[in-house]
Design a protein around this motif. Structure first.
Motif, PDB file in Angstrom:
ATOM      1  N   GLY A   5       0.847  -1.173   0.000  1.00 39.04           N
ATOM      2  CA  GLY A   5       0.000   0.000   0.000  1.00 39.04           C
ATOM      3  C   GLY A   5       0.891   1.234   0.000  1.00 39.04           C
ATOM      4  N   ASN A   6       1.189   1.724   1.212  1.00 42.21           N
ATOM      5  CA  ASN A   6       2.047   2.907   1.359  1.00 42.21           C
ATOM      6  C   ASN A   6       3.488   2.568   1.715  1.00 42.21           C
ATOM      7  OD1 ASN A   6      -0.190   4.729   1.030  1.00 42.21           O
ATOM      8  ND2 ASN A   6      -0.785   4.263   3.127  1.00 42.21           N
ATOM      9  N   VAL A   7       3.786   1.304   1.984  1.00 43.87           N
ATOM     10  CA  VAL A   7       5.090   0.969   2.569  1.00 43.87           C
ATOM     11  C   VAL A   7       6.245   1.397   1.671  1.00 43.87           C
ATOM     12  CG1 VAL A   7       5.010  -1.432   1.703  1.00 43.87           C
ATOM     13  CG2 VAL A   7       6.440  -0.846   3.669  1.00 43.87           C
ATOM     14  N   LEU A   8       6.156   1.134   0.375  1.00 46.64           N
ATOM     15  CA  LEU A   8       7.225   1.524  -0.537  1.00 46.64           C
ATOM     16  C   LEU A   8       7.207   3.029  -0.788  1.00 46.64           C
ATOM     17  CD1 LEU A   8       6.961  -1.393  -3.133  1.00 46.64           C
ATOM     18  CD2 LEU A   8       8.554  -1.184  -1.209  1.00 46.64           C
ATOM     19  N   LEU A   9       6.011   3.600  -0.873  1.00 48.64           N
ATOM     20  CA  LEU A   9       5.891   5.049  -1.081  1.00 48.64           C
ATOM     21  C   LEU A   9       6.534   5.819   0.067  1.00 48.64           C
ATOM     22  CD1 LEU A   9       2.128   5.201  -2.180  1.00 48.64           C
ATOM     23  CD2 LEU A   9       4.133   4.925  -3.626  1.00 48.64           C
ATOM     24  N   ASP A  10       6.222   5.414   1.298  1.00 51.09           N
ATOM     25  CA  ASP A  10       6.760   6.120   2.467  1.00 51.09           C
ATOM     26  C   ASP A  10       8.273   5.953   2.558  1.00 51.09           C
ATOM     27  OD1 ASP A  10       4.139   6.736   3.002  1.00 51.09           O
ATOM     28  OD2 ASP A  10       3.938   5.366   4.703  1.00 51.09           O
ATOM     29  N   GLY A  11       8.751   4.746   2.328  1.00 55.45           N
ATOM     30  CA  GLY A  11      10.185   4.526   2.407  1.00 55.45           C
ATOM     31  C   GLY A  11      10.948   5.293   1.351  1.00 55.45           C
ATOM     32  N   ARG A  34      13.606   8.441   1.981  1.00 53.03           N
ATOM     33  CA  ARG A  34      14.990   8.344   1.514  1.00 53.03           C
ATOM     34  C   ARG A  34      15.395   9.556   0.692  1.00 53.03           C
ATOM     35  NH1 ARG A  34      16.942   3.340  -2.208  1.00 53.03           N
ATOM     36  NH2 ARG A  34      16.880   2.222  -0.201  1.00 53.03           N
ATOM     37  N   HIS A  35      14.516  10.042  -0.185  1.00 52.19           N
ATOM     38  CA  HIS A  35      14.904  11.073  -1.153  1.00 52.19           C
ATOM     39  C   HIS A  35      14.458  12.485  -0.798  1.00 52.19           C
ATOM     40  CE1 HIS A  35      16.621   8.395  -4.183  1.00 52.19           C
ATOM     41  NE2 HIS A  35      15.688   7.541  -3.837  1.00 52.19           N
ATOM     42  N   GLN A  36      13.424  12.620   0.048  1.00 50.71           N
ATOM     43  CA  GLN A  36      12.918  13.939   0.395  1.00 50.71           C
ATOM     44  C   GLN A  36      12.934  14.215   1.889  1.00 50.71           C
ATOM     45  OE1 GLN A  36      11.430  16.352  -2.044  1.00 50.71           O
ATOM     46  NE2 GLN A  36      12.796  15.069  -3.255  1.00 50.71           N
ATOM     47  N   GLY A  37      13.234  13.204   2.689  1.00 50.06           N
ATOM     48  CA  GLY A  37      13.252  13.379   4.129  1.00 50.06           C
ATOM     49  C   GLY A  37      11.881  13.576   4.730  1.00 50.06           C
ATOM     50  N   GLN A  38      10.840  13.174   4.011  1.00 45.01           N
ATOM     51  CA  GLN A  38       9.462  13.321   4.485  1.00 45.01           C
ATOM     52  C   GLN A  38       8.901  11.949   4.862  1.00 45.01           C
ATOM     53  OE1 GLN A  38       8.012  16.326   4.896  1.00 45.01           O
ATOM     54  NE2 GLN A  38       9.965  17.184   4.202  1.00 45.01           N
ATOM     55  N   PRO A  39       8.020  11.878   5.872  1.00 45.14           N
ATOM     56  CA  PRO A  39       7.487  10.577   6.278  1.00 45.14           C
ATOM     57  C   PRO A  39       6.501   9.979   5.286  1.00 45.14           C
ATOM     58  CG  PRO A  39       6.483  12.332   7.561  1.00 45.14           C
ATOM     59  CD  PRO A  39       7.580  12.972   6.768  1.00 45.14           C
ATOM     60  N   TYR A  40       5.852  10.826   4.475  1.00 44.31           N
ATOM     61  CA  TYR A  40       4.906  10.346   3.474  1.00 44.31           C
ATOM     62  C   TYR A  40       4.710  11.410   2.410  1.00 44.31           C
ATOM     63  CZ  TYR A  40       1.502  13.200   6.006  1.00 44.31           C
ATOM     64  OH  TYR A  40       0.854  14.248   6.612  1.00 44.31           O
ATOM     65  N   ASP A  41       4.143  11.019   1.280  1.00 43.59           N
ATOM     66  CA  ASP A  41       3.910  11.930   0.162  1.00 43.59           C
ATOM     67  C   ASP A  41       2.544  12.572   0.334  1.00 43.59           C
ATOM     68  OD1 ASP A  41       4.070  13.262  -2.227  1.00 43.59           O
ATOM     69  OD2 ASP A  41       3.797  11.490  -3.499  1.00 43.59           O
ATOM     70  N   ALA A  42       2.515  13.742   0.954  1.00 44.53           N
ATOM     71  CA  ALA A  42       1.258  14.403   1.275  1.00 44.53           C
ATOM     72  C   ALA A  42       0.434  14.639   0.010  1.00 44.53           C
ATOM     73  CB  ALA A  42       1.529  15.733   1.984  1.00 44.53           C
ATOM     74  N   ASP A  43      -0.748  14.043  -0.022  1.00 46.42           N
ATOM     75  CA  ASP A  43      -1.698  14.166  -1.128  1.00 46.42           C
ATOM     76  C   ASP A  43      -1.138  13.636  -2.448  1.00 46.42           C
ATOM     77  OD1 ASP A  43      -4.360  14.759  -1.592  1.00 46.42           O
ATOM     78  OD2 ASP A  43      -3.922  16.724  -2.454  1.00 46.42           O
TER      79      ASP A  43
END
Length: 365
Positions: free
Chosen positions: A187-193, A197-206
């Motif tokens: 689901g989000n596991v690869l997106l969040d990781g 790694r590349h933006q230092g953010q915990p998730y891709d907001a929206d």
């Protein structure tokens, strides 16, 4: 009243979601909701414990203690919001944090210290929901379809509830009362990781970063070759399979891939694997209702609708009266209620267990 608290910390490792629910007379009435984010050090340790490491038995026990403290904080907040005393709550259903899920080897491990949680909050705690199903030959997951059927099922309509947490899973609620379900893949596991790694953010907001990228068709094809996706149900998965090292192995054949394009492609991957699973398991679905963190990712929702096609309506569980972020915590409050009532909580048609079983272990206050 028949009050229960449900606590859920999922594969995304963002924190604890909690709900206080009244199940009086078979109803499901949410009286309060709360979220307690994980301290950065605890999140990092829980993530590290997903793979074998040095001194992991002691480290896991200490992390479980900290997790119980976070859980107790969430319970306190729920009681305060609803102005309810701990003595009025029959039980807390605490799922724990999955750090290993290997049903093919006969075990699943949810890090937790329910005895400490009972001591801290002064309420009976019910935990360890998955292991009885695994002991009966099942996958131990997903456990939410039984709850989804109880609150979202509708006679004569085939509905799919798609939970997009770290791992995505579906519940197929057939109009004749039959229920199916399984983990569809990441689901989000690869997106969040990847964004961390590349933006230092915990998730891709929206889904904003993914929206600025381009699809990498060759990479998507390679990702779709993962053997798990073709396995028949019952099946379940987790970080044991889908993690950044797995992704890096796929990316070795695409050394020039831009990180933002990879993000766009990963978002499409989650959408396509979900849609493919829905088309196979519920070709006559009237609608798909999304819950979990992925329900708030506009780019992912658009990709999912495109993959489903125009013949299947897409909405969030808000349309059925329950906010997407509350559904999983509600499910574990419901499972605790079922345990207290000595009623089964699993569906053998979903997990593959040898039969219905009462799920959970009681830690009295």
């Amino acid at each position: 009243m028949s009050l229960f608290i449900g606590l859920m910390s999922g594969t995304s490792l963002d924190g604890v979601d909690g709900v206080l629910v009244d199940f009086w007379a078979g109803a499901t009435r949410t009286m309060a909701a709360a979220h307690v984010p994980f301290a950065p050090a605890l999140r990092a340790e829980l993530l590290a414990l997903q793979t074998p490491g040095a001194n992991e038995i002691e480290r896991e026990a200490l992390a479980a203690n900290q997790l119980a403290i976070h859980y107790a904080d969430c319970v306190t907040r729920l009681l305060g919001v609803a102005d309810i005393k701990a003595a009025d709550v029959r039980a807390v259903g605490a799922h724990g944090q999955t750090i290993r899920h290997r049903p093919e080897l006969g075990f699943t491990r949810q890090s937790n210290n329910p005895a400490l949680l009972a001591e801290l909050c002064g309420i009976d705690v019910i935990a360890d929901f998955r292991s009885r199903d695994v002991a009966a030959g099942g996958q131990g997951a997903p456990l939410v379809p039984a709850f989804h059927h109880s609150v979202f099922g509708a006679p004569g309509k085939t509905r799919v509830v798609a939970n997009i947490g770290g791992i995505a899973n579906i519940s197929v609620l057939h109009g004749d009362g039959q229920v199916g379900g399984f983990d569809t893949g990441p689901g989000n596991v690869l997106l969040d990781g990847w964004i961390q790694r590349h933006q230092g953010q915990p998730y891709d907001a929206d889904g904003a970063w993914a929206a600025g990228g381009q699809l990498l068709p060759g990479l998507l094809t390679a990702l779709l070759d993962e053997p798990y996706l073709a396995l028949p149900a019952p099946k379940s998965t987790g970080r044991d399979l889908f993690h950044l090292a797995w992704l890096d192995a796929q990316l070795a054949a695409f050394p020039a891939a831009a990180p933002q394009d990879v993000m766009h492609t990963l978002t499409r991957y989650t959408a396509v694997t979900l849609a493919d699973a829905i088309h196979r398991a519920a070709p006559a679905a009237d609608a798909v209702y999304v819950c979990g963190g992925g329900a708030h990712n506009a780019q992912l929702q658009a990709a999912l609708q495109a993959a489903l096609g125009p013949g299947i309506a897409l909405a969030t569980t808000d349309a059925l009266g329950i906010p997407p972020q509350h559904v999983e915590a509600l499910a574990f409050a419901w499972l605790a209620w079922r345990c207290q009532e000595r009623q089964p909580g699993n569906l053998p048609t979903v997990t593959g267990a040898q039969g219905e079983r009462i799920l959970g272990a009681l830690y009295p206050r």
